[in-house]
Design a protein around this motif. Sequence first.
Motif, PDB file in Angstrom:
ATOM      1  N   LEU A  24       0.826  -1.207   0.000  1.00  0.00           N
ATOM      2  CA  LEU A  24       0.000   0.000   0.000  1.00  0.00           C
ATOM      3  C   LEU A  24       0.862   1.259   0.000  1.00  0.00           C
ATOM      4  N   GLN A  25       1.908   1.252   0.799  1.00  0.00           N
ATOM      5  CA  GLN A  25       2.803   2.413   0.848  1.00  0.00           C
ATOM      6  C   GLN A  25       3.479   2.644  -0.504  1.00  0.00           C
ATOM      7  N   ILE A  27       2.257   1.780  -3.451  1.00  0.00           N
ATOM      8  CA  ILE A  27       1.216   2.266  -4.363  1.00  0.00           C
ATOM      9  C   ILE A  27       0.990   3.763  -4.164  1.00  0.00           C
ATOM     10  N   GLU A  28       0.881   4.164  -2.902  1.00  0.00           N
ATOM     11  CA  GLU A  28       0.610   5.569  -2.597  1.00  0.00           C
ATOM     12  C   GLU A  28       1.794   6.466  -2.952  1.00  0.00           C
ATOM     13  N   SER A  29       2.995   6.032  -2.608  1.00  0.00           N
ATOM     14  CA  SER A  29       4.171   6.884  -2.849  1.00  0.00           C
ATOM     15  C   SER A  29       4.523   6.981  -4.329  1.00  0.00           C
ATOM     16  N   SER A  30       4.157   5.961  -5.101  1.00  0.00           N
ATOM     17  CA  SER A  30       4.472   5.957  -6.532  1.00  0.00           C
ATOM     18  C   SER A  30       3.319   6.454  -7.394  1.00  0.00           C
ATOM     19  N   GLY A  31       2.185   6.781  -6.773  1.00  0.00           N
ATOM     20  CA  GLY A  31       1.039   7.293  -7.528  1.00  0.00           C
ATOM     21  C   GLY A  31       0.417   6.258  -8.450  1.00  0.00           C
ATOM     22  N   ASN A  52     -12.563   1.596   5.875  1.00  0.00           N
ATOM     23  CA  ASN A  52     -11.095   1.724   5.743  1.00  0.00           C
ATOM     24  C   ASN A  52     -10.349   0.414   5.959  1.00  0.00           C
ATOM     25  N   ALA A  55      -8.253  -0.155   1.105  1.00  0.00           N
ATOM     26  CA  ALA A  55      -7.984   1.158   0.510  1.00  0.00           C
ATOM     27  C   ALA A  55      -9.027   1.453  -0.566  1.00  0.00           C
ATOM     28  N   ARG A  56      -9.420   2.717  -0.677  1.00  0.00           N
ATOM     29  CA  ARG A  56     -10.415   3.070  -1.697  1.00  0.00           C
ATOM     30  C   ARG A  56      -9.750   3.074  -3.072  1.00  0.00           C
ATOM     31  N   SER A  58      -9.744   3.256  -7.515  1.00  0.00           N
ATOM     32  CA  SER A  58     -10.319   4.073  -8.581  1.00  0.00           C
ATOM     33  C   SER A  58     -11.586   3.433  -9.128  1.00  0.00           C
TER      34      SER A  58
END
Length: 240
Positions: A24-25, A27-31, A52, A55-56, A58
Amino acid sequence: MKFLFTDLDGTFLGGTKQDQLRLLQAIESSGIGLVYVSGRGHPSIFPAINSNELARPSAVIGDVGTSIWDGNGDALSQDYESLVHARWKDGQHLLREQLKEFLHQGLSEQAILGPRRYSLNFTNPTVAKRAARRIEALGFDSLISDNQYLDALPRGVNKGFAVNWLMAYWGLNANQVLVAGDSLNDLAMLSLPLPAVVVANAEPALKEELLNRKENPGLMFASQDGAAGIHESFRQLGWL
């Protein structure tokens, strides 16, 4: 933008909690955009997102590809709904009637059914195969997975069909996508000509089928389970 199209149980939610958090980290940090591609239905997925626990994303492809929702749980496109419905019509009623005899031979209806699928659990593989042949004869597709699930789906509709449709809808090309899975209901999307990863804890029958087909040159077999296997494939693709 890159997108991960991932199965949930055993794949995105496979491995340790630490593995899942690290993924998850990343995914979030790499957009990296996130799309769940699951056999689960709306009542199983969105309460987990809204609390929660998940993760939500697209978008969510659910019900083995027969439903697509946006990240808030609304139908993403009426065009897709109509397309799938045209192939399904009153399939659930017809299949319930035609498969009734198998319910006394070890098959049982799943408690929650999507609007355009008919799904069963089984304990006897021989009976499940007989029921699958009946499903096919009635003009639907059958899908046996994880040695316990039998799905009847609209002809030609599956996770691969839905992934293809959503990629076209969003205008994505193959270089922007990674698909990930672990069971036979992921076979159709893992066979697409896209970067794809089979996590190490995947169903043996899925690995065997993919090795025999040799259809997708972008297919990777991870050495680690679940979320760690996806993270491993991110590194192989240079996404991190």
